[in-house]
Design an enzyme around this catalytic site. Structure first.
Site, PDB file in Angstrom:
ATOM      1  CE  LYS B 101     -18.014 -16.657   5.093  1.00 56.02           C
ATOM      2  NZ  LYS B 101     -17.574 -15.767   4.029  1.00 56.02           N
ATOM      3  N   GLY B 162     -10.928  -9.540  -0.641  1.00 57.95           N
ATOM      4  CA  GLY B 162     -10.492  -9.189  -1.992  1.00 57.95           C
ATOM      5  C   GLY B 162      -9.147  -8.481  -2.038  1.00 57.95           C
ATOM      6  CB  ALA B 188     -11.831 -12.200   3.991  1.00 58.14           C
ATOM      7  N   GLY B 189      -9.021 -12.290   2.317  1.00 53.97           N
ATOM      8  CA  GLY B 189      -7.730 -11.626   2.246  1.00 53.97           C
ATOM      9  C   GLY B 189      -6.559 -12.529   1.898  1.00 53.97           C
TER      10      GLY B 189
END
Lengths: 370, 262
Positions: B101, B162, B188-189
């Site tokens: 990744k 985050g 993400a998020g």
């Protein structure tokens, strides 16, 4: 424009007034905001904010969890030399003090480091006094080269340098730089220091030289006890924000050691109590959500444990503050007496009990070298 | 409608779950292991800077049952292409695993991915035989470049990492999904299971979740919630929700009759 010029444009009396005159309602409004502006910083560290400690602490705790997770990184300091040409009022290494001076050879440093490796540490902070004849850049460089393959991360908290000096150390394997300004009040600074360190502006320039070299973390700090802490922390945050903007690849970390008894018997004129210290940490987390907050063994065990959830991201453990101290605790003079005397494993267990994972490795040399 | 999508396939490997989970930020390795189990994930990512690949007692690795999960090492912390490539090579050298990744995040606060360096690193790694899953901003043109460079997926962020804000980059991600020739993993998020459901409903092939599970008061229960959120999103997609289609659909026999152009 460097921060030494910026600092003189900051209206300190207005900071002191804002600190003294803040009303609790203003703090409540602040807590609803996502960002704290520069001019709002005094509010966070005001006596009025102390009355809303729980609300601020809750927010600090949530921000810390989101940005860093439920973890605390562990590191250990390794003191290489306590020779010093400076005469700082508060420091055990001050040249006026009759204390046993030692500069470790590269081989001795390696032996000390091995103890830390065996204890599990992978993040190391190398510390020296400032004494170019007794302990030169070349010696430090040699030690770094010897340790780079063994530790995931190596930081330095040593004498200030210019850019070429820092570049050599970065090349040797140093990835983060700590250089406390000690106090942001010029008068206090002048009163506490003599020797090369007495140049306030040169010290501010040195950390910027570190920023230009590209260290991954720049560590800032104010020694609590030298000047009124609320104003000092506002300036510390302003400094952090300045560096973060100008060196945008660099993370900022904050330390704020409360002055402890050291050889020489210095008594801090502006002591900070535990409640104020806790207010400082949670306020700092709101002011700079992504900054590392470092808590050393200068603080007592119970307080360190209590503060873990509120913003602390990095702790030292089992520290010895004299060169050679891991093999021979009483051999050489200490910089200060540690307050949390637990072993690294005991500190790790306390972190677990606070619902956090103690993390020993959070960097890799492969970032820097094939 | 993307309802015809079958099981998630990345680089020829089929996965039984559309939920990828990260291993950082958990309160303990034990809780991490329980949460992974509860999530039903089959693909987990771990930061190479956190794990000590040479140490069998490494807290994260020793709690990962690699018979259950495929490990996707990530280059989190890399500030440029060169650093990311070095980490990837290290990981492959030690584990033999060529999946990576790719994360290149030069700015340490918001950790937004660097498009220029990510594309540069992706090109090098693909050439060296890696299976590359790049973390990227929700930029449709960058997604096309990365796919063209040979990446196995694209992994646009829903919102800053985050931040728990959900699918803030919705319009851009929609375009990425529409144009994609490789699986789209929304990364993400995502702060809530409903955010994950939303991404899958939109047509994303998978989602990656870490913080929202790791820092929940009960990470194991939250892992179950995300599993169900992803499953709900997929069921909804298969069921063909009535009011989310971008194109007009026949709502009555009469409308259908008219649309046939009679």
């Amino acid at each position: 424009m460097g921060f030494s010029e910026i600092i003189d444009t900051i209206d300190r009396p207005s900071i002191s007034r804002a600190i003294a005159q803040t009303a609790p309602e203003r703090i409540k409004a602040l807590l609803a905001q996502e960002r704290i502006q520069d001019l709002e910083l005094p509010l966070l560290f005001s006596p009025a904010a102390a009355d809303l400690f729980e609300s601020i602490a809750d927010k600090a705790s949530s921000i810390t969890a989101h940005r860093f997770g439920r973890v605390v990184n562990l590191y250990a300091p390794l003191y290489l030399s306590n020779h010093c040409v400076n005469n700082c009022l508060y420091c055990g290494f001050a040249r006026r003090n009759k204390t046993r001076r030692v500069a470790l050879s590269a081989r001795e440093a390696l032996a000390e480091a091995q103890i830390l490796l065996d204890e599990g540490f992978r993040h190391l902070l190398l510390v020296t006094g400032e004494a170019p004849r007794a302990y030169a850049l070349e010696q430090l460089e040699e030690v770094v080269r010897g340790l780079a393959g063994r530790f995931a991360s190596i930081g330095i908290e040593v004498f200030p340098m210019n850019q070429p000096g820092y570049s050599r150390l970065a090349e040797a394997g140093v990835d983060n730089l700590t250089l406390y300004q000690e106090t942001y009040d010029r008068e206090t600074y002048a009163r506490c220091h003599d020797g090369p360190k007495a140049d306030f502006d040169a010290r501010l320039a040195a950390i910027e030289a570190g920023g230009k070299v590209g260290f991954r973390t720049l560590g800032l700090g104010a020694l609590l006890g030298l000047a009124p802490w609320r104003e000092e922390v506002v300036m510390l945050v302003r400094h952090g924000r300045y560096l973060s903007k100008h060196f945008w690849r660099t993370k900022i970390s904050f330390s704020f050691p409360r002055l402890r008894p050291a050889v020489g018997g210095f008594v801090p004129p502006f002591p900070v109590d535990d409640r104020e210290f806790a207010q400082l940490i949670v306020g700092l987390r709101l002011a700079m959500p992504d900054a590392e907050i470092v808590l050393s063994t200068r603080e007592p065990a119970a307080l360190r444990d209590a503060l873990i959830p509120f913003g602390v991201t990095r702790m030292s453990a089992g520290s010895k503050t004299n060169p050679g101290g891991y093999r021979d605790p009483e051999g050489a003079g200490r910089q200060f007496d540690v307050h949390d005397e637990r072993s690294p494993q005991e500190v790790a267990r306390a972190i677990e009990q606070a619902g956090r994972e103690p993390v020993w490795k959070d960097f890799d040399r492969a970032f820097l070298q094939e | 409608m993307p309802a015809e999508k079958g099981a998630l396939q990345i680089a020829g490997v089929t996965f039984g779950s559309r939920l990828l989970v990260g291993t950082g930020k958990f309160p303990s390795p034990q809780i991490m292991a329980q949460a992974l189990e509860a999530s039903g994930t089959e693909l987990v990512t771990a930061a190479l800077r956190r794990v000590d690949l040479k140490n069998p007692k490494d807290p994260t690795l020793s709690h990962l049952d690699l018979k259950k999960y495929r490990l996707l090492p990530n280059t989190s912390g890399a500030r440029d292409a060169l650093e990311a490539v070095r980490l990837a090579r290290l990981a492959r050298g030690v584990t033999g695993n060529n999946w990576i990744k790719l994360e290149v995040t030069p700015e340490p606060n918001y950790l937004l991915p660097d498009p220029v360096e990510t594309l540069a690193a992706a090109k090098i790694l693909v050439k060296e035989g890696f299976v590359v899953l790049p973390y990227m901003n929700a930029d449709p043109i960058l997604a096309l470049h990365l796919a063209e460079a040979g990446c196995a997926t694209v992994m646009p962020l829903a919102a800053p990492i985050g931040s728990a804000r959900g699918v803030r980059a919705r319009d851009q991600i929609q375009i990425i999904i529409e144009q994609a020739t490789v699986p789209v993993v929304v990364d993400a998020g995502l702060g809530l299971p409903s955010h994950a459901a939303e991404a899958i409903e939109m047509g994303a092939d998978a989602v990656l979740v870490n913080t929202a599970i790791a820092i929940a008061d009960d990470p194991v229960q939250m892992a179950v919630a995300f599993k169900l959120g992803v499953e709900a999103g997929e069921l909804a997609r298969r069921a063909g929700a009535a009011d989310t289609s971008a194109t007009a659909r026949a709502s009555s026999p009469a409308a259908g009759y008219l649309r046939k152009g009679n």
